[in-house]
Scaffold this active site. Structure first.
Site: not given
Lengths: 289, 289, 289, 289, 289, 289
Positions: E103, E139, E171, E201, E222
């Site tokens: 597993r 992320k 940012k 950004e 963005d």
């Protein structure tokens, strides 16, 4: 001066976290199901048999690592004698948190109280006026050495060297490899830190003579009869400290102390101590019923 | 089919490393001083008293983590009965490495053999034909749970739930918080995994009736007399498994088994087992003298 | 007998892994881009200045933890003197793996060689016939104590106590808290392990007299002039070991040793040793060009 | 705007805990013996030589991890110049706890102040008006990279890439493997993150021309004479940043900066910085005497 | 040149061990009960749907950490396209060990193949001749970043900066705090490593102009429309790299690439990739039946 | 009774620390450059799409581990439905600290909310009056199992067994090795803890009959059609719990529940859940502008 003992916080944290990982890493099915989230509770660790109190800081952290809002109050100092039924510590806060940490907290303090209690029993066998000390050995529970050595001190015992790097203890295999006790002692003295005593294990009075002649600071008398131990004390005349060891049982402590050894090291203090019986009693009505 | 048991390698490694850190993190003063670097040696772990063999994989790794060239040979399978004097395992390689790992290896296997041996003593009390199992509890040594549960299996016992997330066990405090046994069982059944039985602790036959009526899968009979246990078996009529617990001593095993309980859980298997006496004997001419 | 030293494998692994995590946890952008996957290479660690060889087992593990197929060969034993240009170790295997581990391996052995080399320089100042030993202190690099103490031994020095639990060293603050040197020594002797010597720091001959009268095993002479040290040796008459400490520089070693102290502890061996200059030279043509 | 620097708490905690494990895992024999449990104390970290202040958050956590009730006050901001005798930080609380954490706290801040101080010495060599920055390298102490890079910033330096995954630096072996500087730069640009500059090491002006033609963002001039560096600046005409490196000593900083390089990277900032001399002075009468 | 990727062994070991601790720390009840100790087996990881092969070294280590005698053979290189039904890897050895690690091994490679496969799908949308790269973001799954970034590379994508210390990305909040894009870029350039590009950004073409004027090396567009992106490319004229980001879906890749951006960063590659369907098929008759 | 869930603090700490090490171990270049040290800020985690709230304790700790002075306020209980635009949590304190922890905090809660949300979607498919439960599987993200199982509970699902030691699940390979379903069930019942149900996977009604006859407590119906599942329910007549599994999609939940199974286990809840879209919005005038 009242005795007092230190157990650094980061050591306690490491042990407690490891124990919680084992027992609580996948949550507490029963408690999450049966106890409401904000139910308060108060519970008391109670001695179910007479014991020497030990482990307060560990008890406290076991609960705090599960829930930092739990509050623990100690009713006795470390090393105190608790009769059957005595309250040792009280914990208050969310019932869920208390139930989740209960087993880990008890497992740890039962073991620590058990060691402190059996140590005290040995210490109490030392006759009045004798200066013999009871010590532990390196036969501790893997992972719990710092806690168990602390428990020995709390019980009135003294520690032996902490680990292989904290002292020299020449045993039969070292002697065999060096070709003799004298050679082994000389090699150890030449390289070991000057802050460390040289201890040598012997199993006969003849070996004792050699060790003393070679300047051993401490001689470990391994499995000698009490008569032989007494003779060893006479021969040594203070030139070295003498430590009796090897299958020591409680009923030999007094005679060995009377024979005049400086220390008796007892492996069973840590490798075979029974856990003290301690329960956690919840106050009825403190949060439910 | 011969019984056999698994102890995953990464678990053994973690425990062994932790134990070595405790004992050897600052080196071995005596061995570095007294033993030449390349002296070979061979040493045998010998039972100094009769015991059940347990811990071979742990013994092997304790030496391997200090020196990957050490070779360990096992003379008996896990779970075998070893008479006094029997050789359990032999380790060969650099004498220094063997001496540095000796204490850690012995501390671990003495504890594991001790638990396997006391478990076997309990299992041997089960009368012929009875199907009662002896189980451990969660009263294990913090940090050593996996090893101790393994030792119980090796000794012929069975494991109880591993941790708080592996099973439901409703105790008096859960009952009090829920307002009754029935409510507690219902709440647990509603949320616990469907793969888990619902076990409920009771301390009277009246509570047993309630637990059975509520559909408990297992009922823990806490501190009941043997007479009461027998009555519990009668009343239950197989509707649930029955487990006797609470201060069980060796001499009650037979009567409880005869009374018909399915399991007897014994905390002292792990919380108070004495270490088995095992020594490490070096071959005289293997590398020195 | 040739000196030889031990550094347990699990200690080396822990340090090496920590260092690799720092440098390589997010991979090696340059090497993955520029070197083909299976290009072989051979590279030699070369002394760019004269040094004492130290760290072979660490060098080997740094490469092995990145790629277990890398092979390291040592050209000199630990503690050997290497002239400028000498090859110390050779590593063979995938070029990528060698480049990825290079910096970590060098950072570690440059530091270890640096400590061994400066230690040897101090040891070489001890006049012929003097028995004074050069020792380290606890002023080691956090996280690297075991490696640095090993390097001191490799350089011909001796270790002081490993940590706060491995020996007693009474300093001015302990004395102040106890109300005097005599009281501090008595308290320490009463509770410290009987395997440990009692060392006491003094900063005057008057304090030395008190420490000797109280039975100190070792006296640390803190920042005393060489004349005062010589007087201390005379007064002590072998009743205790004497250790000189406090801002010791290389040019005072000979006069302190001649004055007769047993040990000189030198914090700069570890807290301020410059790294030895060691480069990693790749064989041209071994795998490319 | 005043410069200010961050050192995340979990990083400090990890380093401090590791250091405490080394020094205090088996307790403090001397302090437990000589200091009463509740004796209060106050102690001041004092500069014994001029230095750049660095490590306040580390100093604070070293004490807090031993005893969360200790209180630390800072007398100077990170990066301030402290003259000999200046008080840097004051710690108050239980004397035992302060003594137990003292060495670990000092070992860390002495190293950090040492690095900040030597960095500042280099930065101060930069002539007025020059825009050259002093940077560290990856030659940091294993396990302490985050702290040492922080110390470089506190000292007025700048950081180079943190690790092998944080930037591309093509060295001679990469060039050899790719068959040329141009090919290596192209391969790196094709695969490395677009957020990363491509830096290439050269050891001649001819190589510089190739690197510039291939579009290197930064060129590391390895061991070039100051004359050659000046010529490199002229040829480059701002097409790339230029970094001088290789055995840089303090007395070459000014001339290299004047020659116009953008950065000078100095391995000795971290691999060979001497520890700053900092003592911990206890207030007489704060808790004893 | 065939692409190839590195995943250092110590990183794989850490992740695999953590995963095994989660799943196997209390043993495998079913396997220990049902499979005899020495039964051999052979099993094949089979693609149940088309996928990009990724994770071979992880698959191998998951089995090796449970039983070092298991042997894994790879049938395809990392990055290969596997049709439904293809065998990816084969593992042979004790059946128990294979079942215990199954597993964990599958959980890891299913995730890695899933990421590689979705990455490839995005890469395949890039029109012929366009130089746009598909990149990941930060992320990623906590604890698995190194594996997931590796999977992106295996899938044909490129990595963005690894972590907050490996690159500058200004940012909106940084801009707000600095009082403007120009000021933020200047502050970043003044302190960030000279090896790092300055990325900023922007969410409008006006901001783009400011960022370009301030010398940004990379500008992140963005959530701009494709029309605006195309205009951004025109305005930029190669002065900076342009990266499109913000809720990018597969069907916008082609048009964004055609618009001329240098990079498209896609968070969903890692934060929302579905696991690939991979099964482990045991050979009938290999060890049982 | 309102549902409520526990996530022990030490578990959260371990995961959060690991995630921070990945993202922040080398600092935050941008934030240190652009944000002044003491600038305050306030930021709100906002749902960018409808979701089930999950992960409050994790969100809080991610910030606290970077800066213990950050304060987090929750606007919704775990398990609440949040519409697009809803504020979930607010964090206040130093702007630098918030920015440094932002990504780690969001990565974790986006994943947890994603799992809770998809779980709720499945639970909502259960027809009114049906008692079928939706459960997870062991197909969780390595390292995040405790958090993901918690998220399943928060979403209204139930957990399956936690790990291989927490329950018996006999699969085809176990059956093959034992020579039949009956034999496998008997072997498991003989050795597994009596607290654990015996679950057996079957892929036909014939196998179901055998499993029921052998006394399986739970039968997993693997990849059976809904018609076959309904027939299985009829045949079973409550003698065992029935669990449907194998490639379950949302649109089959209702029919399977109507068919009468007790549980439906859905691997995609954890192995392929998309992250919820959550942003962190800073208050404009809270600290800057």
């Amino acid at each position: 001066m009242r005795a007092s003992f230190e157990l650094p916080a980061f050591i306690v944290d490491r042990v407690v976290t490891l124990a919680l990982e084992e027992d609580l890493a996948s949550g507490d099915l029963t408690t999450e199901a049966c106890i409401d989230q904000d139910t308060p509770a108060r519970a008391h660790a109670v001695a179910r048999e007479p014991l020497i109190v030990c482990g307060g800081p560990v008890f406290e952290r076991a609960f705090a690592r599960v829930d930092s809002l739990l509050v623990v109050e100690a009713h006795a100092v470390e090393g105190a004698h608790a009769p059957r039924g005595a309250r040792l510590w009280t914990v208050r806060g969310r019932a869920r948190s208390i139930l989740m940490a209960e087993r880990v907290a008890l497992n740890l303090v039962q073991r620590m109280c058990g060691i402190a209690t059996v140590t005290r029993a040995h210490v109490d066998e030392i006759p009045f006026g004798a200066r013999t000390r009871i010590t532990d050995t390196r036969k501790t529970t893997p992972g719990l050495r710092a806690l168990e050595r602390y428990a020995v001190r709390v019980g009135g015992g003294r520690n032996h060297r902490d680990d292989l790097g904290a002292g020299v203890l020449i045993k039969d295999n070292h002697v065999a490899a060096c070709g003799g006790i004298r050679q082994a002692i000389e090699r150890a003295r030449a390289t070991a830190p000057h802050t460390t005593k040289i201890e040598c294990e012997v199993d006969s009075l003849e070996q004792l003579d050699v060790a003393l002649a070679a300047g051993a600071d401490v001689v470990l008398l391994d499995n000698l009869s009490t008569v032989a131990v007494a003779e060893a004390v006479r021969r040594t005349r203070g030139r070295a400290l003498l430590e009796a060891s090897g299958g020591i049982t409680l009923n030999r402590i007094a005679e060995l102390a009377t024979a005049g050894v400086d220390a008796i090291s007892v492996g069973s203090l840590t490798h075979s101590a029974a856990a003290s019986d301690i329960g956690l009693d919840f106050d009825a009505g403190a949060g439910w019923a």
